[in-house]
Scaffold this active site. Structure first.
Site, PDB file in Angstrom:
ATOM      1  N   HIS A  97       0.800  -1.224   0.000  1.00  0.00           N
ATOM      2  CA  HIS A  97       0.000   0.000   0.000  1.00  0.00           C
ATOM      3  C   HIS A  97       0.833   1.273   0.000  1.00  0.00           C
ATOM      4  O   HIS A  97       0.290   2.361  -0.200  1.00  0.00           O
ATOM      5  CB  HIS A  97      -0.982   0.002   1.180  1.00  0.00           C
ATOM      6  CG  HIS A  97      -2.321   0.569   0.827  1.00  0.00           C
ATOM      7  ND1 HIS A  97      -3.477   0.289   1.531  1.00  0.00           N
ATOM      8  CD2 HIS A  97      -2.704   1.409  -0.168  1.00  0.00           C
ATOM      9  CE1 HIS A  97      -4.498   0.920   0.991  1.00  0.00           C
ATOM     10  NE2 HIS A  97      -4.055   1.627  -0.042  1.00  0.00           N
ATOM     11  N   ASP A 119      -9.686  -0.435   3.946  1.00  0.00           N
ATOM     12  CA  ASP A 119      -8.504  -1.113   4.481  1.00  0.00           C
ATOM     13  C   ASP A 119      -8.788  -1.563   5.914  1.00  0.00           C
ATOM     14  O   ASP A 119      -9.536  -0.908   6.638  1.00  0.00           O
ATOM     15  CB  ASP A 119      -7.329  -0.122   4.481  1.00  0.00           C
ATOM     16  CG  ASP A 119      -5.963  -0.774   4.571  1.00  0.00           C
ATOM     17  OD1 ASP A 119      -5.851  -1.837   5.217  1.00  0.00           O
ATOM     18  OD2 ASP A 119      -4.995  -0.209   4.027  1.00  0.00           O
ATOM     19  N   HIS A 121      -6.425  -1.479   7.976  1.00  0.00           N
ATOM     20  CA  HIS A 121      -5.467  -0.654   8.703  1.00  0.00           C
ATOM     21  C   HIS A 121      -5.603   0.804   8.294  1.00  0.00           C
ATOM     22  O   HIS A 121      -5.945   1.111   7.144  1.00  0.00           O
ATOM     23  CB  HIS A 121      -4.044  -1.133   8.406  1.00  0.00           C
ATOM     24  CG  HIS A 121      -3.852  -2.604   8.595  1.00  0.00           C
ATOM     25  ND1 HIS A 121      -4.076  -3.516   7.573  1.00  0.00           N
ATOM     26  CD2 HIS A 121      -3.474  -3.320   9.677  1.00  0.00           C
ATOM     27  CE1 HIS A 121      -3.842  -4.738   8.024  1.00  0.00           C
ATOM     28  NE2 HIS A 121      -3.482  -4.653   9.300  1.00  0.00           N
ATOM     29  N   ASP A 123      -3.072   2.936   8.185  1.00  0.00           N
ATOM     30  CA  ASP A 123      -1.862   3.333   7.449  1.00  0.00           C
ATOM     31  C   ASP A 123      -1.498   4.787   7.713  1.00  0.00           C
ATOM     32  O   ASP A 123      -1.076   5.518   6.811  1.00  0.00           O
ATOM     33  CB  ASP A 123      -2.046   3.094   5.943  1.00  0.00           C
ATOM     34  CG  ASP A 123      -2.136   1.618   5.600  1.00  0.00           C
ATOM     35  OD1 ASP A 123      -1.767   0.791   6.452  1.00  0.00           O
ATOM     36  OD2 ASP A 123      -2.584   1.296   4.487  1.00  0.00           O
ATOM     37  N   HIS A 136       4.616   0.596   4.306  1.00  0.00           N
ATOM     38  CA  HIS A 136       3.231   0.358   3.886  1.00  0.00           C
ATOM     39  C   HIS A 136       2.239   0.677   4.996  1.00  0.00           C
ATOM     40  O   HIS A 136       1.031   0.734   4.744  1.00  0.00           O
ATOM     41  CB  HIS A 136       3.038  -1.076   3.358  1.00  0.00           C
ATOM     42  CG  HIS A 136       2.975  -2.148   4.405  1.00  0.00           C
ATOM     43  ND1 HIS A 136       2.323  -3.343   4.205  1.00  0.00           N
ATOM     44  CD2 HIS A 136       3.489  -2.228   5.651  1.00  0.00           C
ATOM     45  CE1 HIS A 136       2.431  -4.105   5.272  1.00  0.00           C
ATOM     46  NE2 HIS A 136       3.141  -3.456   6.156  1.00  0.00           N
ATOM     47  N   ASP A 221      -7.468  -1.944  -0.345  1.00  0.00           N
ATOM     48  CA  ASP A 221      -6.527  -2.947   0.139  1.00  0.00           C
ATOM     49  C   ASP A 221      -7.274  -4.270   0.275  1.00  0.00           C
ATOM     50  O   ASP A 221      -8.343  -4.327   0.897  1.00  0.00           O
ATOM     51  CB  ASP A 221      -5.963  -2.504   1.490  1.00  0.00           C
ATOM     52  CG  ASP A 221      -4.835  -3.377   2.006  1.00  0.00           C
ATOM     53  OD1 ASP A 221      -4.934  -4.608   1.895  1.00  0.00           O
ATOM     54  OD2 ASP A 221      -3.869  -2.829   2.557  1.00  0.00           O
ATOM     55  N   ASP A 223      -6.855  -6.637   2.171  1.00  0.00           N
ATOM     56  CA  ASP A 223      -7.094  -7.107   3.539  1.00  0.00           C
ATOM     57  C   ASP A 223      -8.261  -6.408   4.210  1.00  0.00           C
ATOM     58  O   ASP A 223      -8.606  -6.727   5.350  1.00  0.00           O
ATOM     59  CB  ASP A 223      -5.822  -7.033   4.390  1.00  0.00           C
ATOM     60  CG  ASP A 223      -5.372  -5.622   4.753  1.00  0.00           C
ATOM     61  OD1 ASP A 223      -6.206  -4.696   4.794  1.00  0.00           O
ATOM     62  OD2 ASP A 223      -4.160  -5.441   5.009  1.00  0.00           O
ATOM     63  N   GLU A 266      -2.027  -4.948  -2.228  1.00  0.00           N
ATOM     64  CA  GLU A 266      -1.752  -5.941  -1.187  1.00  0.00           C
ATOM     65  C   GLU A 266      -2.263  -7.343  -1.511  1.00  0.00           C
ATOM     66  O   GLU A 266      -2.536  -8.141  -0.615  1.00  0.00           O
ATOM     67  CB  GLU A 266      -2.295  -5.480   0.181  1.00  0.00           C
ATOM     68  CG  GLU A 266      -1.654  -4.197   0.717  1.00  0.00           C
ATOM     69  CD  GLU A 266      -0.259  -4.396   1.316  1.00  0.00           C
ATOM     70  OE1 GLU A 266       0.226  -5.552   1.320  1.00  0.00           O
ATOM     71  OE2 GLU A 266       0.328  -3.398   1.780  1.00  0.00           O
TER      72      GLU A 266
END
Length: 294
Positions: A97, A119, A121, A123, A136, A221, A223, A266
């Site tokens: 990412h 996402d 996360h 980030d 990332h 992303d 994930d 990702e």
């Protein structure tokens, strides 16, 4: 619609190998054909050159792992997307990412743009808050002008404004990172919010919050989706978006007609099952770009 695809096969920002093969996996999952079937004109620009870590010494520069190589790759992505025709819809294929530090401003082409960060996360770490030094986990912070000056100035003085960013699907945020997100004033929707509010309301609120903007960039992303749906990711977190929640979000954004660019990042084929994750992400892109049930 004219669509341009650009790969950034980089895993230097992540803590494990594999996402550098993400662009190939997404192409092998027939991204081009899926978009052409929807009536779009598609051009594949190939890949931004990225060195692989085996050819490099793993070092940290001011707490950042592989800084110079990541900076070079992101700058390359930025320049390639910046120079596209204003009416072209760019799709950037990661890679980890951190590529978004180049793709988001490149797709914006100097204009103010909203960013929808889908996402698990946030980030939003900085070199000072990150324990790993893996970049990332830092792209949004750098997009807003925080962190390392070299990474935050890839597009010169262009930055994403915190009030123009919405994060959807969060469920793994570091303690200091949580404070930084709150201080910045970024709108967030955690998985608790998804459970309580439902995806339709979240999509509507996101579009309303960013209603003053003509351009929206979706940075997706893999994930963000539950590992059962997308097993091929480097940092899986249980309890993510369902298959239908992901598609519904993309379908509602498609109906708005306001999304102008997309990241798919990702995807890690090494950890995947028969390219399932890449195929799911291609489906998400298709839903964003006009695929309908009826």
């Amino acid at each position: 619609m004219d669509i341009s695809i650009l790969g950034i096969p980089m895993d230097l920002g992540a803590g494990r190998r594999g996402v550098d093969m993400g662009p190939s996996a997404l192409r092998n999952a027939n991204l081009d054909a899926a978009l052409r079937a929807l009536g779009h004109q598609v051009r594949d620009l190939g890949d931004v050159p990225v060195r692989v870590p085996e050819t490099l010494n793993k070092y940290q520069d001011q707490g950042l792992v592989f800084l110079e190589e990541i900076l070079s790759a992101c700058t390359g992505a930025y320049e390639r997307l910046r120079d596209l025709d204003a009416n072209t819809f760019p799709i950037a294929l990661g890679g980890d990412h951190s590529v978004s530090m180049g793709t988001v401003p490149g797709a914006a082409r100097g204009r103010r743009s909203g960013v929808v960060w889908v996402d698990a996360h946030a980030d939003f770490n900085t070199p000072g808050s990150s324990e790993s030094g893996n970049i990332h986990g830092m792209p949004v912070a750098h997009l807003t002008g925080l962190g390392d000056a070299r990474l935050s100035s890839i597009a010169g003085d262009w930055h994403a404004r915190p009030e123009d960013i919405v994060m959807i699907g969060l469920r793994s945020v570091d303690p200091r990172e949580r404070e930084l997100v709150a201080e910045a004033g970024i709108k967030t929707y955690t998985m608790k919010d998804v459970d309580q509010l439902g995806m339709t309301r979240i999509a509507q609120e996101t579009l309303e919050r960013l209603g003053h903007l003509e351009r929206l960039h979706v940075s997706f992303d893999a994930d963000a989706l539950d590992p059962v749906v997308c097993p091929g990711v480097g940092t899986p977190v249980p309890g993510g978006l369902s298959y239908r929640e992901g598609h519904l979000l993309m379908e509602l954004f498609a109906e708005s007609g306001r999304v102008t660019s997309l990241d798919l990042v990702e995807v890690n084929p090494i950890l995947d099952v028969r390219n399932q994750t890449a195929e799911v992400m291609v489906g998400m892109a298709a839903s964003l770009l006009g695929q309908r049930i009826l």
